[in-house]
Design an enzyme around this catalytic site. Structure first.
Site, mmCIF file in Angstrom:
data_model
loop_
_atom_site.group_PDB
_atom_site.id
_atom_site.type_symbol
_atom_site.label_atom_id
_atom_site.label_comp_id
_atom_site.label_asym_id
_atom_site.label_seq_id
_atom_site.Cartn_x
_atom_site.Cartn_y
_atom_site.Cartn_z
ATOM 1 N N SER A 1 23.255 25.651 -21.638
ATOM 2 C CA SER A 1 22.232 24.603 -21.477
ATOM 3 C C SER A 1 20.821 25.120 -21.278
ATOM 4 C CB SER A 1 22.584 23.692 -20.299
ATOM 5 O OG SER A 1 23.701 22.912 -20.625
ATOM 6 N N LYS B 1 14.219 20.729 -13.943
ATOM 7 C CA LYS B 1 15.307 19.959 -14.547
ATOM 8 C C LYS B 1 15.852 18.981 -13.521
ATOM 9 C CE LYS B 1 19.631 20.603 -17.173
ATOM 10 N NZ LYS B 1 20.650 21.583 -17.604
ATOM 11 N N SER C 1 22.169 21.073 -22.404
ATOM 12 C CA SER C 1 21.733 19.870 -21.725
ATOM 13 C C SER C 1 20.267 19.916 -21.287
ATOM 14 C CB SER C 1 22.593 19.616 -20.483
ATOM 15 O OG SER C 1 22.379 20.647 -19.530
#
Lengths: 499, 516
Positions: free
Chosen positions: B179, B80, B155
């Site tokens: 997330s 990420k 997210s």
């Protein structure tokens, strides 16, 4: 305000009562920074002592320096403070380029040390007890250098450079309660208080305590209360006053300035002020209100600091004798006059004299050598006296003089040898062949030589003109290259005249 | 020939270990898959094809030389973009960091490298992890592999979509309010939020420091556990990291595959999140109820528990989170790194440059939350907002404590709905925020949470997710029970859920190297 326009100091005191408050920042001398492993070193190349954490890079996280906690606790204890059982760091949020994260990691409502006091003695003998509100831990900011302007200040500069080497260096901020009743002593109280704090941090060994390098920085708050009023006046905060003398001058200036403004019907603006060493004046900084909003909140990246009571007591046991008490004790033990003692204190040679006495020298001899010849040589070289010789070497030198092996004059030569790295005093005496000639036979031979060229001297002495011996003594000392005891030579010359 | 992108990381590591497949082959097929489908999915912000192949070749060389390598050595992984990487740009989905090359690796990235995993690239995310849909990425949204019209969650939508689209077997995510778990739910993948302090945050770009936690993303519980074992553990660079000796999560997951692993386990159903409340989709509730029935049939004791303060969790979260974020994001000021914008007119001062840069570099959601957080921390409002939110947080922690006195594990749907359409909620922020109601309590309390597939909702055929939560430090328990439940559900379906994902259009739609 030009100095000529200030109100007369005595007049100001007649009309107003000064009220003081101090924030003293002490930079700790830990090996590493407060929240990262970067070196805490002065004078390195710009931005070399930095890492993702103290540069405020994305992803950087703080780690607490345990040594800084220890130093803060010891300082708190030396100031008579309570040590918190648990305390937290907090973020003080404000944007400024010298603050890498745009918040300062500090302490807010939970300082590590709180409610202490420090008693200081003024030159008049008046004792003043300054109440300490808190001593809290925080990090220093980086250093900004403004380029291109005439003044070196931010106004008018073309650009500014930032050096984050100092960013994240551990600080303890010591905040006093309001000091009332200072009266005309207010400037001296400021100087003496900061001097006392500096002396304590030095004795604790927690800071290098060099004001000129910013290790100890004072913010002085001054306000004036009209006589007969019980309402406090508006205060100003003069920032970063970096010498003891400047603290005194800045307070005096602010009292006179504020008195002038108030008497002329004006009002004091609550603001920070800059101190100007060259003109001896202050100028407005930024407005500061009690409602300044730093949006403090507990630092979520750090866990609370909870020093165990056992540890605190262990640290209490490591505290040195309070400097003021130590001074009183040493002055009495050494039987120094006030002037002699002050000379040692002002030269910052108390530790050296004490160690030299401990190594066997008399207090007077130790004082004489350290504040005299050693201090003079240090001054010539622009270094600190303690870097030149050790107390043990000075004690050895004194012993050689006391035993008659050296005269004071030879002693100075030996000292030069020691400083030049030729060894300890006895080794220098040996290597340079500097010992006093104590063999009367050698001296008498030299006297005979001198008399041979000045045959009328003995007759003059016998006629009562004893001072005529001086010429012979001088010639003998010259012939012996100074390595004779002049008093003994004089004795021998007079004996010869009496024959 | 086995399609190496379709097998699990555990299976792939077995093939790598016995030499039947090289890491270079495994890496190449994943890079080819990315090149083929990521033009549509847009899971990646950066693909480091050359570096990945070089890393893989190095692993192969050392394996051939007889070096002892870790269990996941040679397995590709996606990272990420909230995690800093010294060899790949790191943006956190924001324009303000466009092109920024960090000078260091996050601790978890360093651990990946030390364990010889092969980083493929950086995955898309909502800007600074603020969002539940990845629509707030400054680089455009990620698309759900199950339906490209829909969001992949957020997210960490990029990491979830990457594993669900078979672009990577493993990915790292971060979870501040869901997330990791909510994207797992809506993409039919698995994600784990560890106990707060279980995984280092050093090098994870902070959003809300007291809530953020890095965690693993994969397609199976076992793969998630294997990656968890690589990244977990104490880190002296993170003061909130726990000095705990963690048990092997992979061993815990293996234990869950034994017969009777669910027998006598007390499963608490959080009444407030059981699907009866407003906003829960009928199909999600149906699959949840069916799962509870399966658990009962397998010998678990299913018990209703009440966590009355959970209803305040979103309100508390949207005070604590923006407050911390407003301070954490203050460092993006153009002075030391990242974007620099001069003001359009007027004098160029540091203050005005900072202001212009932040105005140009931050997206609307980030600005919104900075303003909210700045307000919540302001003098005179602090007690009412941030102070009260912290009290709610304590109450939520007490709800968890009380519940865990009665049960071993708490369950709820991972998300109240299946994936919504891109653009559907972008103008209805409260609806977007409510989507995290199931996941936020675990962040506020610091407890671990596991999200795994729970079946397809009958009304739209899209994945739903089951969330398991355990007391702090009991991460291993979730892997044991998660593996057991995964096995139970797959047995009831007769296949894995991810195998039902529609085939993606393939085509050379994405360049293999660089940002887009």
């Amino acid at each position: 305000m030009a100095k000529a326009n200030l109100m007369d100091y005595d007049k100001a005191l007649e009309l107003f009562e000064p009220v003081l408050g101090f924030e003293v920042h002490v930079e700790l001398n830990t090996a590493t920074k407060m929240f990262c492993g970067c070196a805490n070193e002065f004078g390195q190349g710009a931005n070399t002592n930095t890492c993702p954490t103290c540069l405020g890079l994305p992803g950087g996280l703080p780690q607490v320096n345990g040594k800084a906690i220890e130093s803060s606790i010891r300082l708190g204890l030396a100031l008579g403070c309570e040590i918190a059982e648990t305390c937290r760091f907090a973020r003080k949020n404000y944007f400024y380029p010298d603050t890498a994260k745009n918040f300062q990691t500090s302490q807010y409502d939970e300082p590590i040390a709180y409610e202490g006091s420090l008693t200081i003695e003024l030159e008049s003998g008046r004792q003043v007890t300054v109440a300490i509100e808190r001593a809290h831990m925080e990090e220093d900011a980086g250093k900004l250098t403004h380029k291109g302007g005439a003044s070196g200040r931010i106004q008018g500069a073309d650009y500014s450079l930032v050096d984050y080497n100092r960013g994240g260096v551990p600080l303890v901020e010591i905040v006093t309660h309001m000091i009332e009743g200072a009266e005309a002593d207010a400037p001296e109280i400021g100087r003496t208080y900061v001097a006392a704090v500096r002396e304590i941090v030095k004795a604790l060994g927690v800071s290098n305590a060099r004001m000129e390098e910013g290790n100890v920085r004072c913010d002085a708050n001054v306000s004036l209360r009209p006589r007969g009023s019980d309402t406090l006046g508006t205060r100003t905060e003069t920032k970063n006053v970096n010498s003891l003398r400047s603290v005194e001058r800045a307070i005096r200036y602010e009292i006179q300035r504020q008195a002038q403004v108030l008497s002329a019907g004006g009002t004091i603006v609550q603001e920070t002020r800059h101190w100007h060493e060259d003109t001896g004046t202050t100028s407005p900084g930024r407005p500061k209100s009690d409602a300044d909003d730093y949006r403090y909140f507990p630092e979520p990246d750090l866990v609370p600091v909870a020093p165990s009571r056992e540890w605190v007591e262990e640290l209490r046991a490591t505290l040195p004798e309070p400097p003021a008490e130590r001074r009183k004790r040493l002055q009495a033990e050494w039987e120094f006059s006030a002037l002699e003692f002050q000379d040692v204190v002002n030269s910052e040679l108390l530790d050296q004299v004490e160690a030299t006495v401990a190594a066997g020298a008399s207090a007077q001899s130790a004082r004489k050598w350290w504040t005299g010849e050693i201090a003079r040589l240090a001054n010539v070289d622009g270094v600190s006296p303690e870097t030149l010789v050790s107390p043990g070497q000075v004690a050895e030198l004194v012993a050689l003089i006391d035993s008659g092996t050296l005269t004071d004059r030879l002693g100075r030569q030996v000292l030069e040898g020691v400083i030049a790295g030729e060894g300890n005093p006895a080794q220098v005496v040996e290597a340079r062949g500097l010992a006093v000639v104590s063999d009367d036979g050698a001296l008498i031979a030299a006297i005979d030589d001198a008399l041979a060229s000045q045959p009328d001297v003995l007759a003059k002495i016998r006629d009562g003109k004893v001072q005529a011996a001086g010429a012979v003594i001088g010639a003998v000392m010259k012939a012996m290259r100074g390595q004779a005891d002049a008093a003994r030579v004089r004795e021998l010359v007079l004996e010869r005249a009496a024959e | 020939m086995t399609d190496l992108t379709r097998i699990s990381a555990a299976e792939l590591s077995g093939l790598l270990a016995d030499g039947s497949v090289s890491s270079v082959e495994a890496t190449r097929v994943h890079l080819e898959r990315i090149a083929a489908v990521d033009g549509d999915v847009h899971a990646f912000l950066h693909v480091a094809a050359e570096t990945a192949l070089a890393t893989a070749a190095d692993v192969d060389r050392r394996r051939a030389a007889g070096d002892r390598l870790g269990p996941l050595a040679g397995v590709p992984v996606a990272i990420k973009d909230v995690l800093v990487t010294a060899d790949m740009p790191t943006t956190a989905g924001s324009k303000i960091l466009e092109g920024w090359m960090p000078p260091y690796d996050a601790t978890v990235v360093r651990k990946l490298r030390e364990s010889d995993l092969v980083p493929l690239g950086k995955t898309n995310m909502d800007e600074f992890a603020m969002g539940s849909s990845t629509e707030h990425s400054a680089y455009g949204p990620t698309h759900n592999p199950w339906d490209l019209e829909r969001i992949p969650g957020g997210s960490g939508g990029g990491s979830a979509a990457a594993v669900a689209a078979f672009e990577a077997p493993l990915a790292l995510g971060s979870d501040t309010g869901g997330s990791i778990r909510q994207p797992a739910a809506v993409t039919g993948s698995v994600g784990f939020k560890p106990t707060y302090g279980g995984v280092s945050r050093y090098g994870a770009i902070a959003m809300a420091s007291s809530l953020d936690q890095v965690g693993p993303v994969a397609r199976t519980v076992m793969d998630t556990a294997l990656l968890h074992d690589v990244i977990a553990g104490h880190d002296q660079m993170d003061a909130t990291s726990l000095a705990t000796d963690w048990p092997s999560m992979a061993a815990a997951a293996t234990a869950g595959l034994a017969d009777g692993a669910l027998k006598g386990v007390r499963v608490g159903v959080i009444q407030e999140l059981a699907g009866n409340a407003d906003g829960f989709q009928a199909g999600v509730k149906q699959r949840f109820d069916e799962t509870l029935a399966l658990l009962s049939a397998a010998g678990a004791e299913v018990i209703g528990v009440s966590c009355p303060n959970f209803e305040y969790s979103i309100a508390a979260y949207y005070l604590i989170h923006p407050a911390e974020a407003s301070s954490n994001l203050a460092r993006f000021d153009s002075v030391r790194f990242g974007l620099r914008e001069n003001p359009a007119d007027g004098p160029i001062t540091s203050e005005r440059v900072m202001s212009a840069t932040r105005g140009a570099g931050f997206g609307p959601e980030v600005k919104r939350r900075i303003i909210l957080g700045t307000y919540a921390l302001s003098a005179g409002y602090y007690d009412a907002y941030y102070g009260s939110a912290q009290k709610v947080r304590t109450l939520i922690q007490r709800d968890f404590q009380a519940a865990f006195e009665k049960v071993d594990v708490l369950v709820s749907p991972s998300a109240p709905t299946t994936a919504f359409k891109i653009g559907e909620k972008i103008d209805d922020l409260l609806a977007m925020y409510i989507n995290d109601i199931t996941t936020i309590p675990a962040n506020l309390a610091g407890v671990p949470g596991l999200g795994l597939p729970m079946g397809l909702a009958p009304e739209d055929g899209l994945p739903t997710g089951l969330q398991l939560m355990a007391p702090a430090m009991q991460d291993a328990r979730l892997y044991t029970l998660g593996a057991a439940i995964e096995q139970l559900l797959e047995a009831s379906w007769g296949h894995t859920l991810i195998s039902q994902a529609p085939e993606l259009r393939t085509g050379n739609t994405r360049s293999a190297e660089g940002n887009n």
